[in-house]
Design an enzyme around this catalytic site. Structure first.
Site, mmCIF file in Angstrom:
data_model
loop_
_atom_site.group_PDB
_atom_site.id
_atom_site.type_symbol
_atom_site.label_atom_id
_atom_site.label_comp_id
_atom_site.label_asym_id
_atom_site.label_seq_id
_atom_site.Cartn_x
_atom_site.Cartn_y
_atom_site.Cartn_z
ATOM 1 N N TYR A 1 42.011 24.154 32.960
ATOM 2 C CA TYR A 1 42.027 23.196 34.086
ATOM 3 C C TYR A 1 41.620 21.812 33.562
ATOM 4 O O TYR A 1 40.456 21.417 33.679
ATOM 5 C CB TYR A 1 41.046 23.627 35.171
ATOM 6 N N TRP B 1 36.979 20.662 44.969
ATOM 7 C CA TRP B 1 35.674 21.296 45.256
ATOM 8 C C TRP B 1 34.910 21.624 43.982
ATOM 9 O O TRP B 1 33.683 21.693 43.983
ATOM 10 C CB TRP B 1 35.779 22.440 46.260
ATOM 11 N N ASP B 2 35.594 21.787 42.871
ATOM 12 C CA ASP B 2 34.877 21.943 41.593
ATOM 13 C C ASP B 2 33.995 20.726 41.335
ATOM 14 O O ASP B 2 32.855 20.834 40.868
ATOM 15 C CB ASP B 2 35.863 22.061 40.423
ATOM 16 N N TYR C 1 48.489 22.002 31.245
ATOM 17 C CA TYR C 1 48.459 22.514 32.621
ATOM 18 C C TYR C 1 49.832 22.422 33.285
ATOM 19 O O TYR C 1 50.542 21.433 33.146
ATOM 20 C CB TYR C 1 47.448 21.725 33.465
ATOM 21 N N ASP D 1 43.148 31.286 45.580
ATOM 22 C CA ASP D 1 44.593 31.246 45.383
ATOM 23 C C ASP D 1 45.381 32.525 45.679
ATOM 24 O O ASP D 1 46.323 32.516 46.444
ATOM 25 C CB ASP D 1 44.896 30.839 43.944
ATOM 26 N N ARG E 1 45.142 36.848 36.202
ATOM 27 C CA ARG E 1 45.733 35.675 36.865
ATOM 28 C C ARG E 1 46.741 36.120 37.932
ATOM 29 O O ARG E 1 47.144 37.277 37.973
ATOM 30 C CB ARG E 1 46.445 34.800 35.820
ATOM 31 N N GLU F 1 34.147 31.913 34.761
ATOM 32 C CA GLU F 1 34.778 31.477 36.006
ATOM 33 C C GLU F 1 34.552 32.515 37.112
ATOM 34 O O GLU F 1 34.229 32.168 38.246
ATOM 35 C CB GLU F 1 36.284 31.276 35.748
#
Ligand code: DGY
Length: 427
Positions: A29, A35-36, A81, A161, A195, A392
């Site tokens: 990322y 929001w991170d 990305y 997600d 993922r 994460e």
């Protein structure tokens, strides 16, 4: 005195700092996520308050003229990305994605103010109108009929997600023949088993294509886009953020804003009842195109406590679900019900534990007096970080660290809790 884990968390925040904004983790990322960034600010506040404010300020530099704060801010093009700025075509400066993410910023700004001094209040004053515009955008554009329930136009807007919450809405999306070939980059960095699937990516990109082709017309997205669902996560986070924005308005003497926010809060208290699924006996995601419910209890359902939403009876049903689920896993709180057929312990938001969601859950449970449940979830989060590291997300059964490592928001949660500020009054 700082422990070596504290030092490690500080090192992660500093390493992920790109000069005024922080990436969630290198390579996977490589941009600023909405929001991170807010959680990064909370972490920075433990050792560098100036830097904490800067994080929120740079995020709001990307605010659209209509008030939306986008979910990704692209300050440069990074081939690591996908989908990058050329796919989104936001036509904004800086370029960004075309939808938002859970609006935690006002709640985090309130924490900075309540743990700070007059200079912190002044920093908040400069941001106040921007935060108002952001909340107004959510209420107007994601709830164009004024029902009190906001929808999301893309699963990425929920921040959760690939949660099974979205399966019913995603299944209704037909992928156009001219979507074109594309190359994912996330699975170059992370095991594909952790993922979203390629079928899900096709649908994610179908929604982006629709948005791009309508020039990111938000009302058009809400009324006719390929996906529009009610999300307990965004709804409850917005309700709490409205309450925190109201407190900021009081502290800043913003009287006109107080009335407006009060109206939003009243409307949301009744609007959120549309998410109550009597079959599951819980707040659940709901497809707003056909009113179909998702039937899974998630880590967002339990954010009803964080929002102060629902009746006493509803909240005791939610606490009973939480106890049942915590008894099924070694580490709470899984992102999806482990007793549901769609649970997957390692796949991103289909089961793994996320430290930031735990942080919000614990805050809400403590406030509601559910301190035993809150303590369990907080202890589990600590054990996960101590044993696996700053990942994460984590497998709720084995505790294995998954997804990206050296993760900004996991480090931030560790620092905030470690600094002894567990309640909503302090950063
Ligand atoms: C991703 O790329 O997986 C992000 O979560 C989208 O916001």
């Amino acid at each position: 005195m700082r422990s070596s884990l504290d030092e490690e968390a500080i090192r992660i925040l500093k390493t992920n700092d790109r000069g005024g904004f922080t990436v969630p983790t290198a390579r996977l990322y490589p941009y600023q996520w909405n929001w991170d960034s807010a959680f990064a600010a909370l972490g920075f506040a433990v050792f560098d308050r100036q830097r904490a404010w800067r994080e929120i300020e740079t995020l709001f530099e990307a605010q659209w003229p209509d008030g939306m704060v986008p979910h990704i801010v692209f300050r440069q093009n990074d081939p690591d990305y996908f989908p990058g700025p050329a796919v989104w075509q936001s036509n904004t400066q800086p370029p960004s994605s075309g939808h938002s993410q859970p609006p935690v910023t006002a709640s985090i700004v309130l924490r900075l103010v309540q743990s700070g001094d007059a200079s912190d209040l002044e920093r908040a004053r400069v941001l106040f109108d921007k935060m108002m515009a952001f909340h107004r955008w959510f209420h107007d554009m994601r709830d164009p009929d004024g029902t009190g329930l906001v929808g999301i136009v893309h699963p990425w807007e929920s921040g959760r997600d690939n949660c099974p919450d979205w399966d019913i809405g995603m299944e209704r999306i037909s992928v156009p023949d001219d979507l074109g070939p594309y190359q994912r980059r996330d699975t170059d960095h992370i095991d594909p088993a952790e993922r979203p699937s390629s079928e899900q990516y096709d649908r994610y990109l179908t929604i982006i294509k629709f948005g791009r082709e309508c020039g990111w017309d938000h009302v058009e997205m809400a009324r006719s886009g390929p996906f529009f669902m009610g999300d307990p996560g965004v709804q409850f986070i917005l309700m709490r953020a409205d309450r925190d924005l109201l407190r900021l308005a009081e502290l800043l003497g913003e009287d006109a804003a107080k009335e407006q926010i009060g109206r939003w809060l009243d409307r949301s208290q009744s609007g959120c009842q549309r998410l109550w699924n009597p079959e599951t006996n819980a707040f659940c995601a709901r497809d707003l195109r056909n009113n179909e419910f998702s039937d899974g209890f998630t880590s967002a359902s339990i954010l009803a406590f964080y929002a102060g939403a629902g009746s006493d009876e509803q909240r005791s049903a939610m606490a009973a679900h939480a106890r049942r689920i915590l008894d099924r896993v070694r580490y709470g709180f899984p992102s999806f019900d482990p007793e549901h057929a769609r649970f997957e312990a390692k796949r991103y938001w289909r089961g793994p534990v996320w430290a930031i969601i735990n942080f919000l859950i614990v805050d809400g449970l403590n406030e509601a007096g559910e301190t035993e449940l809150a303590g369990r979830i907080r202890d589990d989060t600590r054990r996960l970080i101590e044993t696996a590291g700053f990942f994460e997300y984590f497998d709720p059964n084995t505790g294995e660290g998954l997804g990206g490592s050296d993760f900004t928001w996991t480090a931030a949660v560790h620092l905030v809790w470690g600094s002894g500020s567990t309640n909503s009054q302090a950063a």
